[in-house]
Design a protein around this motif. Structure first.
Motif, short mmCIF file in Angstrom:
data_model
loop_
_atom_site.label_atom_id
_atom_site.label_comp_id
_atom_site.label_asym_id
_atom_site.label_seq_id
_atom_site.Cartn_x
_atom_site.Cartn_y
_atom_site.Cartn_z
N ASN A 59 0.85 -1.19 0.00
CA ASN A 59 0.00 0.00 0.00
C ASN A 59 0.88 1.24 0.00
O ASN A 59 2.01 1.21 0.49
CB ASN A 59 -0.86 0.00 1.27
CG ASN A 59 -1.77 1.22 1.37
OD1 ASN A 59 -2.42 1.59 0.38
ND2 ASN A 59 -1.83 1.85 2.53
N HIS A 105 0.78 5.10 1.47
CA HIS A 105 0.04 5.93 2.42
C HIS A 105 0.69 7.32 2.46
O HIS A 105 1.92 7.43 2.53
CB HIS A 105 0.08 5.28 3.81
CG HIS A 105 -0.64 6.09 4.84
ND1 HIS A 105 -2.01 6.15 4.89
CD2 HIS A 105 -0.18 6.90 5.82
CE1 HIS A 105 -2.36 6.96 5.88
NE2 HIS A 105 -1.27 7.43 6.45
N SER A 133 1.78 9.58 4.42
CA SER A 133 2.46 10.13 5.60
C SER A 133 3.71 9.31 5.84
O SER A 133 3.87 8.23 5.26
CB SER A 133 1.57 10.08 6.86
OG SER A 133 1.56 8.78 7.40
N LEU A 138 4.82 6.95 7.95
CA LEU A 138 4.34 6.03 9.00
C LEU A 138 5.47 5.73 9.98
O LEU A 138 6.63 5.72 9.58
CB LEU A 138 3.83 4.74 8.35
CG LEU A 138 2.53 4.89 7.56
CD1 LEU A 138 2.20 3.59 6.82
CD2 LEU A 138 1.36 5.29 8.45
N LYS A 170 -1.51 7.73 10.71
CA LYS A 170 -2.31 6.70 10.05
C LYS A 170 -3.69 7.27 9.77
O LYS A 170 -4.10 8.23 10.41
CB LYS A 170 -2.42 5.48 10.97
CG LYS A 170 -1.08 4.84 11.27
CD LYS A 170 -1.17 3.64 12.18
CE LYS A 170 0.23 3.04 12.33
NZ LYS A 170 0.25 1.80 13.08
N THR A 182 -4.23 13.20 6.47
CA THR A 182 -2.85 13.20 6.98
C THR A 182 -2.19 14.57 6.84
O THR A 182 -1.40 14.96 7.69
CB THR A 182 -2.01 12.16 6.23
OG1 THR A 182 -2.03 12.46 4.84
CG2 THR A 182 -2.53 10.75 6.46
N CYS A 234 5.53 10.19 2.47
CA CYS A 234 4.70 9.04 2.11
C CYS A 234 5.49 7.76 2.35
O CYS A 234 6.72 7.77 2.43
CB CYS A 234 4.24 9.13 0.66
SG CYS A 234 5.54 9.51 -0.51
N THR A 235 4.73 6.68 2.45
CA THR A 235 5.31 5.38 2.82
C THR A 235 4.71 4.29 1.94
O THR A 235 3.49 4.27 1.73
CB THR A 235 4.96 5.05 4.30
OG1 THR A 235 5.46 6.08 5.14
CG2 THR A 235 5.55 3.70 4.71
N VAL A 253 1.05 -4.81 3.66
CA VAL A 253 -0.22 -4.65 4.37
C VAL A 253 -0.37 -5.76 5.42
O VAL A 253 -0.07 -6.93 5.15
CB VAL A 253 -1.39 -4.68 3.37
CG1 VAL A 253 -2.74 -4.67 4.10
CG2 VAL A 253 -1.29 -3.48 2.42
N ASP A 259 -3.03 0.76 7.90
CA ASP A 259 -1.79 1.52 7.70
C ASP A 259 -0.65 0.99 8.58
O ASP A 259 0.16 1.75 9.12
CB ASP A 259 -2.03 3.01 7.94
CG ASP A 259 -3.06 3.57 6.97
OD1 ASP A 259 -3.10 3.09 5.82
OD2 ASP A 259 -3.84 4.45 7.34
N GLN A 269 10.26 5.02 2.00
CA GLN A 269 9.60 6.28 2.36
C GLN A 269 10.23 7.43 1.59
O GLN A 269 11.42 7.39 1.26
CB GLN A 269 9.75 6.56 3.87
CG GLN A 269 9.03 5.55 4.74
CD GLN A 269 9.02 5.92 6.20
OE1 GLN A 269 10.08 6.15 6.77
NE2 GLN A 269 7.85 5.97 6.80
N GLU A 292 4.98 10.61 -4.01
CA GLU A 292 4.35 9.28 -4.11
C GLU A 292 4.61 8.67 -5.49
O GLU A 292 4.87 7.47 -5.62
CB GLU A 292 2.84 9.38 -3.89
CG GLU A 292 2.43 9.73 -2.48
CD GLU A 292 0.92 9.72 -2.29
OE1 GLU A 292 0.23 8.87 -2.88
OE2 GLU A 292 0.41 10.59 -1.56
#
Ligand code: GRF
Length: 217
Positions: free
Chosen positions: A110, A112, A114, A116, A120, A124, A138-139, A143, A148, A155, A177
């Motif tokens: 995934n 995300h 932020s 992480l 989460k 964000t 982003c990260t 999963v 998250d 990252q 991203e």
């Protein structure tokens, strides 16, 4: 060279899907998209996939009211029929059950928006601004059943700048991203990102990164 077959799950605009489509267009990229699957028939990402000549499928959660297992079994079947080896969530807005996550153990990733484990969940960028962090980002992670959560593959950090609002910050993160997701997929496809317990180990030589200060010296 046989390429790793990706299944990309989307619910919306699909800009990360587009980044993966563009990366896969390079002859030396070690992965290819076998299927784009959306839970929404009107997701713009489906048009992006069709324009690139990629197979698409719609499995709508609305066709399985109150029956998440059947919804997920239908998605799982489509992915397996297409020969998918790695599932990439790219703005897929349904929480996946432990059953589905287990079916794709270490083969489900995934992105995300932020760094992480900070921030989460949703909103964000607003929360990063409200917290006053000087870096956001982003990260890409494997999963696990918790939202998250899961071993971090890669990252990207971006600075939070004076005058930022959530939109400006979101745009800066989104640009990151689009670089990060293909990079993480490449590491996996090349066998360089190995899950080791709760961590991902990266094999092979990596250039050293400089320390970045924000505000700068
Ligand atoms: C991205 O911000 C991604 O990090 C999050 O959902 C958004 C999807 O955007 N998981 P897009 O559909 O890829 O443009």
């Amino acid at each position: 060279m046989s390429k790793l077959k990706l299944g990309v799950l989307i619910s919306g605009r699909g800009s990360n899907l587009q980044a993966l489509i563009d990366a896969c267009a390079a002859p030396d990229f070690p992965a290819e998209i076998a299927l784009v699957l959306s839970n929404k028939a009107d997701a713009f990402g489906l048009e992006r996939a069709s324009a690139a000549g990629i197979a698409t499928a719609v499995v709508s959660h609305r066709d399985y009211p109150g029956d998440k297992p059947a919804f997920e079994a239908a998605m799982d079947a489509r992915l397996r029929q297409a020969g998918v080896e790695l599932v990439c969530l790219a703005g897929f807005m349904r929480l996946l059950s432990p059953w589905f996550v287990g079916r794709w153990q270490d083969a489900l990733i995934n992105i995300h928006p932020s760094l992480l484990p900070s921030f989460k969940g949703l909103d964000t960028h607003e929360r990063a601004l409200a917290t006053g962090v000087r870096f956001h980002g982003c990260t890409v992670h494997h999963v696990r059943p918790a939202m998250d959560d899961g071993p971090i593959i890669a990252q990207a950090a971006v600075p939070v700048l004076p005058g930022d609002d959530a939109h400006r910050l979101a745009d800066r993160v989104l640009e990151a991203e689009h670089k990060l997701y293909p990079h993480a997929v490449r590491l996996i496809a090349e066998g360089r990102a190995r899950v080791d317990g709760d961590l991902v180990r990266i094999d092979g030589p990596l250039p050293e990164l400089a320390t970045v200060l924000n505000p700068p010296l």
